[in-house]
Design a protein around this motif. Structure first.
Motif, PDB file in Angstrom:
ATOM      1  N   GLU A 112      37.216 -47.698  19.934  1.00  0.00           N
ATOM      2  CA  GLU A 112      36.706 -48.487  21.063  1.00  0.00           C
ATOM      3  C   GLU A 112      35.716 -47.670  21.876  1.00  0.00           C
ATOM      4  O   GLU A 112      35.882 -46.454  22.014  1.00  0.00           O
ATOM      5  CB  GLU A 112      37.877 -48.916  21.965  1.00  0.00           C
ATOM      6  N   PRO A 113      34.675 -48.280  22.443  1.00  0.00           N
ATOM      7  CA  PRO A 113      34.334 -49.710  22.319  1.00  0.00           C
ATOM      8  C   PRO A 113      33.826 -50.041  20.918  1.00  0.00           C
ATOM      9  O   PRO A 113      33.349 -49.170  20.197  1.00  0.00           O
ATOM     10  CB  PRO A 113      33.242 -49.900  23.371  1.00  0.00           C
ATOM     11  N   GLN A 114      33.953 -51.308  20.550  1.00  0.00           N
ATOM     12  CA  GLN A 114      33.628 -51.737  19.193  1.00  0.00           C
ATOM     13  C   GLN A 114      32.155 -51.550  18.839  1.00  0.00           C
ATOM     14  O   GLN A 114      31.804 -51.479  17.663  1.00  0.00           O
ATOM     15  CB  GLN A 114      34.030 -53.195  19.001  1.00  0.00           C
TER      16      GLN A 114
ATOM     17  N   GLY B  65      29.460 -42.366  10.424  1.00  0.00           N
ATOM     18  CA  GLY B  65      30.619 -42.542   9.545  1.00  0.00           C
ATOM     19  C   GLY B  65      31.473 -43.742   9.868  1.00  0.00           C
ATOM     20  O   GLY B  65      32.417 -44.046   9.137  1.00  0.00           O
ATOM     21  N   ARG B  66      31.164 -44.448  10.949  1.00  0.00           N
ATOM     22  CA  ARG B  66      32.008 -45.579  11.340  1.00  0.00           C
ATOM     23  C   ARG B  66      32.060 -46.655  10.251  1.00  0.00           C
ATOM     24  O   ARG B  66      33.138 -47.166   9.925  1.00  0.00           O
ATOM     25  CB  ARG B  66      31.520 -46.189  12.653  1.00  0.00           C
TER      26      ARG B  66
END
Length: 227
Positions: free
Chosen positions: A122-124, A130-131
């Motif tokens: 978070e936050p999205q 790498g997310r």
């Protein structure tokens, strides 16, 4: 950058903070004893952190390199005994702490290393490097999981031993030792995501029964899992 001008001494154990504080200036000692876990105190030439790699409470003392030997000698005089690398490894394993190069490396993700809790999801809209790969791995449901093993047969778990999960697949012990606190062999392992609460470990050509548990094995010197 390597800082050869600095040194660190870790003082760990049930009485570590009180004993280490005896060596400090009274004002610094009073402040150091108020530090919360995972916080630190900048005391000029001395930095005191309530952190460590043993699962025990204590201080990590950072200081100029020239002060390390005199500080070490004073700690010894205060009754604090040196701890070897093998003892430290036993403690960190009882505490369920990863060792880089064994339990995690550049080829394993946080999700495969029991470190998903360290990822700031978070936050999205926080698009960190790498997310996308981690999100895809998380959604696939095929991620290997990182677990603790409690050996039920008489043997000792060691790194690179094969873990066999009947009708599911295979994994590998990443760290293993004999736990003095539990009087049992314990280990960390990377196994298929569908692994349940039982598995077998191949030790010297023999299959030994093991129970899958959630680390830590020991917390504050006391068993943290049912034996």
């Amino acid at each position: 950058e390597p800082r050869l001008d600095l040194a660190m001494i870790a003082v760990q154990g049930p009485n570590a903070r009180q004993k280490a504080a005896q060596l400090m200036d009274a004002t610094v000692a009073a402040r150091a004893l108020q530090i919360e876990p995972f916080f630190g105190l900048d005391a000029g030439a001395l930095f005191v952190a309530r952190t460590g790699y043993t699962g025990e409470d204590g201080f990590e003392l950072m200081m100029p390199a020239a002060d390390a030997v005199p500080t070490w000698d004073r700690l010894r005089a205060a009754g604090i005994r040196p701890c070897g690398l093998g003892a430290r490894d036993t403690l960190r394993l009882e505490a369920g702490m990863n060792l880089y190069g064994n339990d995690m490396d550049e080829s394993t993700s946080p999700l495969e290393s029991g470190l998903g809790w360290t990822v700031a999801w978070e936050p999205q809209d926080r698009d960190f490097i790498g997310r996308a790969a981690l999100v895809a791995q998380k959604q696939s449901g095929e991620t290997r999981k990182f677990v603790g093993l409690l050996l039920e047969d008489r043997a000792v778990l060691r790194s690179h031993q094969k873990v066999i999960v009947p009708n599911v697949g295979e994994g590998e012990v990443t760290s293993g030792t004999f736990s003095p606190t539990l009087q049992r062999s314990i280990g960390l392992a990377r196994v298929p995501a569908q692994t349940g609460d039982r598995c077998e470990v191949e030790i010297r050509g023999k299959l030994c029964a093991a129970r899958v548990v959630r680390p830590p094995f020991v917390r504050h010197g006391q068993p943290a899992i049912a034996l």
